[in-house]
Each structure stands twice: as structure tokens, then as C-alpha cells.
Design a protein around this motif. Sequence first.
Motif, PDB file in Angstrom:
ATOM      1  N   ALA A 187      23.312   7.295  -7.900  1.00 35.35           N
ATOM      2  CA  ALA A 187      23.258   8.755  -7.911  1.00 35.35           C
ATOM      3  C   ALA A 187      21.897   9.263  -8.369  1.00 35.35           C
ATOM      4  O   ALA A 187      21.363  10.237  -7.835  1.00 35.35           O
ATOM      5  CB  ALA A 187      24.364   9.314  -8.805  1.00 35.35           C
ATOM      6  N   LYS A 188      21.313   8.599  -9.341  1.00 33.19           N
ATOM      7  CA  LYS A 188      20.013   9.028  -9.870  1.00 33.19           C
ATOM      8  C   LYS A 188      18.834   8.432  -9.103  1.00 33.19           C
ATOM      9  O   LYS A 188      17.722   8.938  -9.187  1.00 33.19           O
ATOM     10  CB  LYS A 188      19.889   8.636 -11.344  1.00 33.19           C
ATOM     11  N   GLY A 189      19.068   7.322  -8.406  1.00 32.77           N
ATOM     12  CA  GLY A 189      17.982   6.630  -7.718  1.00 32.77           C
ATOM     13  C   GLY A 189      17.265   5.623  -8.585  1.00 32.77           C
ATOM     14  O   GLY A 189      16.282   5.008  -8.155  1.00 32.77           O
ATOM     15  N   GLY A 219       3.945   1.981 -10.387  1.00 25.73           N
ATOM     16  CA  GLY A 219       4.087   1.151  -9.198  1.00 25.73           C
ATOM     17  C   GLY A 219       5.516   0.719  -8.972  1.00 25.73           C
ATOM     18  O   GLY A 219       6.373   0.815  -9.859  1.00 25.73           O
ATOM     19  N   ALA A 220       5.792   0.210  -7.776  1.00 24.89           N
ATOM     20  CA  ALA A 220       7.147  -0.210  -7.417  1.00 24.89           C
ATOM     21  C   ALA A 220       7.395  -1.683  -7.698  1.00 24.89           C
ATOM     22  O   ALA A 220       8.519  -2.084  -8.022  1.00 24.89           O
ATOM     23  CB  ALA A 220       7.417   0.090  -5.941  1.00 24.89           C
ATOM     24  N   GLU A 248       0.814  -1.221   0.000  1.00 25.29           N
ATOM     25  CA  GLU A 248       0.000   0.000   0.000  1.00 25.29           C
ATOM     26  C   GLU A 248       0.847   1.270   0.000  1.00 25.29           C
ATOM     27  O   GLU A 248       0.432   2.289  -0.542  1.00 25.29           O
ATOM     28  CB  GLU A 248      -0.944   0.005   1.202  1.00 25.29           C
ATOM     29  N   THR A 249       2.022   1.254   0.589  1.00 27.21           N
ATOM     30  CA  THR A 249       2.840   2.459   0.665  1.00 27.21           C
ATOM     31  C   THR A 249       3.509   2.797  -0.664  1.00 27.21           C
ATOM     32  O   THR A 249       3.947   3.921  -0.867  1.00 27.21           O
ATOM     33  CB  THR A 249       3.916   2.327   1.752  1.00 27.21           C
ATOM     34  N   ARG A 250       3.599   1.822  -1.569  1.00 25.43           N
ATOM     35  CA  ARG A 250       4.302   2.057  -2.832  1.00 25.43           C
ATOM     36  C   ARG A 250       3.410   1.811  -4.050  1.00 25.43           C
ATOM     37  O   ARG A 250       3.885   1.799  -5.171  1.00 25.43           O
ATOM     38  CB  ARG A 250       5.547   1.167  -2.933  1.00 25.43           C
ATOM     39  N   LYS A 267      10.777  -5.111 -10.216  1.00 33.69           N
ATOM     40  CA  LYS A 267      10.908  -4.152  -9.114  1.00 33.69           C
ATOM     41  C   LYS A 267      11.585  -2.916  -9.689  1.00 33.69           C
ATOM     42  O   LYS A 267      12.673  -3.016 -10.261  1.00 33.69           O
ATOM     43  CB  LYS A 267      11.730  -4.740  -7.976  1.00 33.69           C
ATOM     44  N   GLN A 268      10.941  -1.776  -9.540  1.00 31.09           N
ATOM     45  CA  GLN A 268      11.457  -0.572 -10.164  1.00 31.09           C
ATOM     46  C   GLN A 268      11.239   0.635  -9.266  1.00 31.09           C
ATOM     47  O   GLN A 268      10.470   0.589  -8.293  1.00 31.09           O
ATOM     48  CB  GLN A 268      10.749  -0.336 -11.501  1.00 31.09           C
ATOM     49  N   VAL A 269      11.925   1.708  -9.608  1.00 32.23           N
ATOM     50  CA  VAL A 269      11.643   3.008  -9.013  1.00 32.23           C
ATOM     51  C   VAL A 269      11.039   3.876 -10.112  1.00 32.23           C
ATOM     52  O   VAL A 269      11.730   4.243 -11.069  1.00 32.23           O
ATOM     53  CB  VAL A 269      12.922   3.673  -8.455  1.00 32.23           C
ATOM     54  N   PRO A 270       9.734   4.184 -10.015  1.00 31.68           N
ATOM     55  CA  PRO A 270       9.120   5.066 -11.015  1.00 31.68           C
ATOM     56  C   PRO A 270       9.636   6.490 -10.855  1.00 31.68           C
ATOM     57  O   PRO A 270      10.247   6.832  -9.834  1.00 31.68           O
ATOM     58  CB  PRO A 270       7.627   4.963 -10.701  1.00 31.68           C
ATOM     59  N   ASP A 271       9.366   7.317 -11.840  1.00 26.31           N
ATOM     60  CA  ASP A 271       9.924   8.674 -11.844  1.00 26.31           C
ATOM     61  C   ASP A 271       9.602   9.443 -10.573  1.00 26.31           C
ATOM     62  O   ASP A 271      10.449  10.139 -10.015  1.00 26.31           O
ATOM     63  CB  ASP A 271       9.399   9.449 -13.062  1.00 26.31           C
ATOM     64  N   GLN A 272       8.369   9.321 -10.086  1.00 32.63           N
ATOM     65  CA  GLN A 272       7.972  10.105  -8.918  1.00 32.63           C
ATOM     66  C   GLN A 272       8.633   9.610  -7.636  1.00 32.63           C
ATOM     67  O   GLN A 272       8.574  10.277  -6.599  1.00 32.63           O
ATOM     68  CB  GLN A 272       6.444  10.113  -8.755  1.00 32.63           C
TER      69      GLN A 272
END
Length: 413
Positions: free
Chosen positions: A122-124, A54-55, A43-45, A77-82
Amino acid sequence: MADITTSPMPTWLDGSHISPEWMNKVANLGPCSSCSAVDISNETRKADVHAKDGATLRVIIHGKDTTAAQQKPLIIKQVPDQGLGLSKRLGLAREALFYHHFSYELPRESTPIIHYSYGDFAKGEKCIIMEDVQDAVDSGILFGPGNPNNWNRDLPALISQAGWNNHDSPAPSSREVALLTFREIAKIHAVFWRNDKELLLTPDKTWLRGQEWLQGKGKDSWEASQDLVRNLWIAYLEAEKKSNEPIIQWNDNVRKAVEKAVANISWEAQLKRLNVDGYYTLVHGDFWPGNVLWMTKESDRIKLLDWEMVGLGSGPQDLGQYVISNMDPVERKGCERELIEAYHRELNNQSIDVPFEYCWREYQVGGVERWLWFLVYFLGNGMAEWAYFFHNQISAFMADHKLTADDITQPRP
């Protein structure tokens, strides 16, 4: 649209479909004609609307024909732009870098298949494409309702859905789960035990938590982590003062341990405890049953997940963190010696020569010092109910091992 020939992150055709050309480029999965995604994040991601935001995604890869046999479920498993800002602050790309550098070093039996792993600290940015492990459950459900992560879960229903019942096919006990888990993490610890020049202490591995601290570098980042716990303790004390009474019912031994630990935070003590001449290895960092999958249709098999906090430190500390996190104190007391002996025996089987006394003591003191950091974190953030559960876990653990504030140095970040 990003250029699929250069983008290391997924190229999206719309909110729920990844470019098959991008998938064909980065992952060796056979010809892909389409790739659809569903957001399965916690729920947090979880994304508000589109799966691409989504994450954690479940992805179905469709081959050239449309039969079920040609459909391959995977997890991304990813880090979206936001989420890039938060990722940079928390170092979430660490997990992708871990798999990129070390997946071939890990035991195959306890590691999901990794098809692609990209991370930019560095970029996340982070993108991991891995197998969707089938016929498995979060092993945390097998430890009872105590841990806060289980408070709102229907554990009997989850256990029943996994195919277990109380008669001819009972669920494994927490002792059985911990015993296998400790043997498997010992194999990973053994691979990286004091592996300084070849794998762990090279300049391209500074993303590992504690890598620079171990070498006497990065004092500022260590101080920042400890300043966080100092400030959170101050915030708790101020809240306690305003309420005119303790926010949780303190055990005197635990309270004294927290007070001493926070007051005695010291870079010099850190270097004395953990350095290149001592025992260290690659540690999970967030080692608890919720990050371990128990395979329901295979005998004695687990999969270890979620390496976002991976770093260098004390192997036995991982074990103390694990049992304090979830294990009922009565069951833990009855089997913990057996658990640490099994861990130590597996280290020996992997040609690691380390005294049992070191493992036993680090399990005790390291587990408590690690959990004191988390305890203050929960208290300072106003999570009193969570804090009280873990306070009681720490209290029972310290009592069983006759630990007092005299045994404690400082919180372990």
C-alpha cells in the motif's frame, strides 16, 4: 531521524552510511560497527547525489575490528522516498513480499541468501538485504548482441573479464545457459504447482500478480492492464497513420496476430484459460537471461534475481518469454525441444504429473501472447527499434511453430 526500534526501512546517518544499530536490529549478521553504502543502480534508478536515494546499493558491513576479514559486502534493494509513488503504481514491493513469504520454499542453489525482506504494497515501501553474489555475470551477455539491452555493451570484453576465452576456456553457449536455467525454474514451478490453499491463494497473497484473476476476482485491475495495451495500440495506429507508412516493417502473420489479440481481449477468455481447476504455478513474470546470474567459478550454477513481476500463471509461458526475449532464432530452433523436455523431465522428477503436450503448447502460445503485450507496449511508447527486434523474434518463433492468428486469443498481461 527515524526511530531505529520501529522503522522497517533503513535509518541513515548521512547520505552514504546506514545506522549500525538499525542493521544489527533487522539482520542477523553479527555485531556491526559501521555500514557504508555505494549506489550501483542502473541509470534509470540511480540517485543524483546520495547513495541513500538509490534503488540498488552495495553495502559494506564493518565488524568490531577493521580487518578485511570483518568486512561483509551485501546488496540492499530499496525504494527511496522519492520513488514511493512509482513503486505503488508498479507494485515494486512485490519482490520484498515474495522473499518474505517464500524464500524458505525456494531452492537454495539458485536463490541468493536473503538476510532481511520488508515490503508494504500500500505504501510502496521495499527493503531487501541480500548476499552480494560474487564471481557471477549477467547471463544475458552470453546470448549475443541482438537484445536491445546488449546493444551498447562490449560483450567480448565482459566475457573476457569473466575469465572465458575462445580457446581452452570458452564461454557457455546460450543453449547451455538456457538448459540449466529451465531445469532450475522447473524446481521452483514444482514447489508451487497448483499449491492453492497452503501458499498461493490465501487472502494475504493478493499482491501476487494474477492471484485474484485466477480466482475470478479483480476484474477491474485486469481490465486496466488490458486497457493499457488497447490504448497503446491505438496510439501506434495514430502514429502510423500520420507517418503515411508503417513505423516498422511488419510481417503479415505477426500483424494479424496483434490485431486479433487486441480486438479479442476478453475477461471470460482469461477465466477459461487460467483458473483454480487448471495448471498454474508461481511464475517469475519478467523471465529473461538478464535476470539470471551465471556463476563463473562453479560448475552448472545460476542465481535467479529480480522478482518484481512475480505472480500466478502458466509455468511454460515463462520459458517462451525467455527464449523470444534473447535467443537467436537459429540456435533456439535447434535446441528448444531439448529445453522443454528438460523442463518437463525436472517437473516429473519433482513429482509433478503434467502432460508434455501441455508444456510444449503453452511454451509456444503462451510465449507469443505474452510477447504480443510487450510488443504493443514498445510500439505505443515510440520505441520502434526495440519493437522491431522483438517483432522479428516473434515472427521467427511463430513461423517455426506454424502459429497463426487462429492460434492466438489475447495478449497476456
